[in-house]
Design a protein around this motif. Structure first.
Motif, mmCIF file in Angstrom:
data_model
loop_
_atom_site.group_PDB
_atom_site.id
_atom_site.type_symbol
_atom_site.label_atom_id
_atom_site.label_comp_id
_atom_site.label_asym_id
_atom_site.label_seq_id
_atom_site.Cartn_x
_atom_site.Cartn_y
_atom_site.Cartn_z
ATOM 1 N N TYR A 18 0.842 -1.195 0.000
ATOM 2 C CA TYR A 18 0.000 0.000 0.000
ATOM 3 C C TYR A 18 0.877 1.244 0.000
ATOM 4 N N ILE A 19 0.523 2.189 -0.851
ATOM 5 C CA ILE A 19 1.272 3.432 -0.993
ATOM 6 C C ILE A 19 0.292 4.599 -0.902
ATOM 7 N N GLY A 20 0.732 5.697 -0.339
ATOM 8 C CA GLY A 20 -0.139 6.850 -0.113
ATOM 9 C C GLY A 20 -0.281 7.780 -1.307
ATOM 10 N N ASN A 21 0.386 7.502 -2.396
ATOM 11 C CA ASN A 21 0.248 8.335 -3.592
ATOM 12 C C ASN A 21 0.116 7.448 -4.820
ATOM 13 N N ARG A 22 -0.110 8.067 -5.950
ATOM 14 C CA ARG A 22 -0.271 7.312 -7.198
ATOM 15 C C ARG A 22 0.388 8.082 -8.323
ATOM 16 N N PRO A 23 0.858 7.373 -9.339
ATOM 17 C CA PRO A 23 1.501 8.073 -10.456
ATOM 18 C C PRO A 23 0.472 8.790 -11.326
ATOM 19 N N ALA A 24 0.834 9.972 -11.806
ATOM 20 C CA ALA A 24 -0.019 10.698 -12.750
ATOM 21 C C ALA A 24 0.316 10.177 -14.143
ATOM 22 N N CYS A 101 -1.127 -1.081 -4.159
ATOM 23 C CA CYS A 101 -2.480 -0.607 -3.873
ATOM 24 C C CYS A 101 -2.484 0.884 -3.589
ATOM 25 N N PHE A 102 -3.340 1.610 -4.292
ATOM 26 C CA PHE A 102 -3.498 3.047 -4.078
ATOM 27 C C PHE A 102 -4.625 3.332 -3.107
ATOM 28 N N GLU A 103 -5.491 2.367 -2.880
ATOM 29 C CA GLU A 103 -6.569 2.529 -1.917
ATOM 30 C C GLU A 103 -6.005 2.300 -0.521
ATOM 31 N N PRO A 104 -6.497 3.005 0.479
ATOM 32 C CA PRO A 104 -5.978 2.799 1.838
ATOM 33 C C PRO A 104 -6.283 1.390 2.337
ATOM 34 N N TYR A 105 -5.366 0.839 3.094
ATOM 35 C CA TYR A 105 -5.581 -0.472 3.699
ATOM 36 C C TYR A 105 -6.723 -0.380 4.687
ATOM 37 N N GLN A 106 -7.619 -1.353 4.618
ATOM 38 C CA GLN A 106 -8.681 -1.504 5.604
ATOM 39 C C GLN A 106 -8.817 -2.988 5.864
ATOM 40 N N LEU A 107 -8.819 -3.375 7.119
ATOM 41 C CA LEU A 107 -8.887 -4.786 7.464
ATOM 42 C C LEU A 107 -10.088 -5.466 6.821
ATOM 43 N N ALA A 114 -3.853 -12.887 2.258
ATOM 44 C CA ALA A 114 -2.856 -11.988 1.684
ATOM 45 C C ALA A 114 -1.957 -11.398 2.765
ATOM 46 N N LEU A 115 -0.745 -11.084 2.352
ATOM 47 C CA LEU A 115 0.172 -10.325 3.177
ATOM 48 C C LEU A 115 0.014 -8.870 2.780
ATOM 49 N N HIS A 116 -0.137 -7.992 3.761
ATOM 50 C CA HIS A 116 -0.345 -6.571 3.514
ATOM 51 C C HIS A 116 0.852 -5.795 4.047
ATOM 52 N N ILE A 117 1.473 -4.992 3.187
ATOM 53 C CA ILE A 117 2.606 -4.166 3.597
ATOM 54 C C ILE A 117 2.264 -2.707 3.311
ATOM 55 N N ILE A 118 2.308 -1.903 4.353
ATOM 56 C CA ILE A 118 2.078 -0.468 4.189
ATOM 57 C C ILE A 118 3.440 0.198 4.204
ATOM 58 N N MET A 119 3.723 0.965 3.134
ATOM 59 C CA MET A 119 5.027 1.615 3.085
ATOM 60 C C MET A 119 4.942 3.022 3.643
ATOM 61 N N ARG A 121 5.857 5.024 7.629
ATOM 62 C CA ARG A 121 5.286 5.205 8.964
ATOM 63 C C ARG A 121 4.233 6.318 8.974
ATOM 64 N N THR A 122 4.534 7.429 8.319
ATOM 65 C CA THR A 122 3.603 8.561 8.302
ATOM 66 C C THR A 122 2.289 8.162 7.646
ATOM 67 N N TYR A 123 2.373 7.475 6.499
ATOM 68 C CA TYR A 123 1.159 7.017 5.817
ATOM 69 C C TYR A 123 0.402 6.033 6.713
ATOM 70 N N ALA A 124 1.098 5.104 7.327
ATOM 71 C CA ALA A 124 0.456 4.114 8.189
ATOM 72 C C ALA A 124 -0.281 4.785 9.349
ATOM 73 N N LYS A 125 0.362 5.773 9.963
ATOM 74 C CA LYS A 125 -0.281 6.459 11.096
ATOM 75 C C LYS A 125 -1.522 7.220 10.652
ATOM 76 N N SER A 126 -1.546 7.703 9.419
ATOM 77 C CA SER A 126 -2.725 8.425 8.920
ATOM 78 C C SER A 126 -3.923 7.500 8.716
ATOM 79 N N LEU A 127 -3.685 6.205 8.652
ATOM 80 C CA LEU A 127 -4.760 5.233 8.405
ATOM 81 C C LEU A 127 -5.484 4.800 9.672
#
Length: 184
Positions: A18-24, A101-107, A114-119, A121-127
């Motif tokens: 999971y990533i907090g941004n997406r490519p334009a 994944c560009f969508e935020p992780y939600q349990l 699946a194994l879920h990896i959030i890249m 710390r700042t993005y993870a804390k925002s979730l």
């Protein structure tokens, strides 16, 4: 035009980052779901959207390749001699078992096996993740029950080769403790 897709790669992937941004970037195949990359698109995204995206793809490939070196995983990784070949010919493509994944992780939306990896710390804390997540140190966190790992952002400085090895060890711990199917 910025895309509205939910992610790149295999929509049924067992290895989800999971990533907090997406490519334009306008992908050849577009939908509201996951778009498997065409072989040429990985390089095109890097050229069109900047060096940061090239780094994300490189670190992702290095991680999967390092994980494959620790034991049998999917045959699609073992057929490549180096992480660069794996990146160029299989990463985030159809049936690769990898997704960005560009969508935020939600349990509730997470796939059970699946194994879920959030890249990042700042993005993870925002979730506002589950209180069950345990910070192993300042950079890595783990929720075994959800098969969720937080790690540094996929960048050479933040997720260096030594930290990739640490992340592989954490993934193997999740795999051992929860019998996670690893088909990467």
């Amino acid at each position: 035009m910025v895309n509205t897709i939910r992610g790149l790669g295999d929509s049924n992937a067992q290895f989800r980052v999971y990533i907090g941004n997406r490519p334009a970037f306008k992908f050849a195949k577009s939908s509201d779901q996951y778009v498997p990359l065409l072989a040429s698109e990985l390089k095109e995204v890097g050229l069109a959207c900047g060096n940061g995206w090239r780094k994300v793809f490189n670190v992702y490939a290095k991680l999967v390749f390092a994980l494959a070196e620790q034991g049998p995983v999917a045959s699609n990784v073992s057929q490549f001699d180096c992480w660069q070949a794996y990146r160029d010919k299989a990463l985030l493509q159809a049936d690769s078992d990898t997704a960005l994944c560009f969508e935020p992780y939600q349990l509730a939306l997470g796939r059970t096996n699946a194994l879920h990896i959030i890249m990042g710390r700042t993005y993870a804390k925002s979730l506002h993740l589950s209180p069950d997540i345990v910070w192993l140190d300042n950079e890595f966190a783990l929720d075994l029950a959800s098969k969720l790992i937080v790690c540094p952002y996929f960048d050479y400085r933040q997720l260096s080769n030594s930290k990739i090895i640490r992340l592989v060890e954490i993934i193997l711990q999740v795999n051992t403790d929860k019998h996670l199917p690893m088909r990467v």
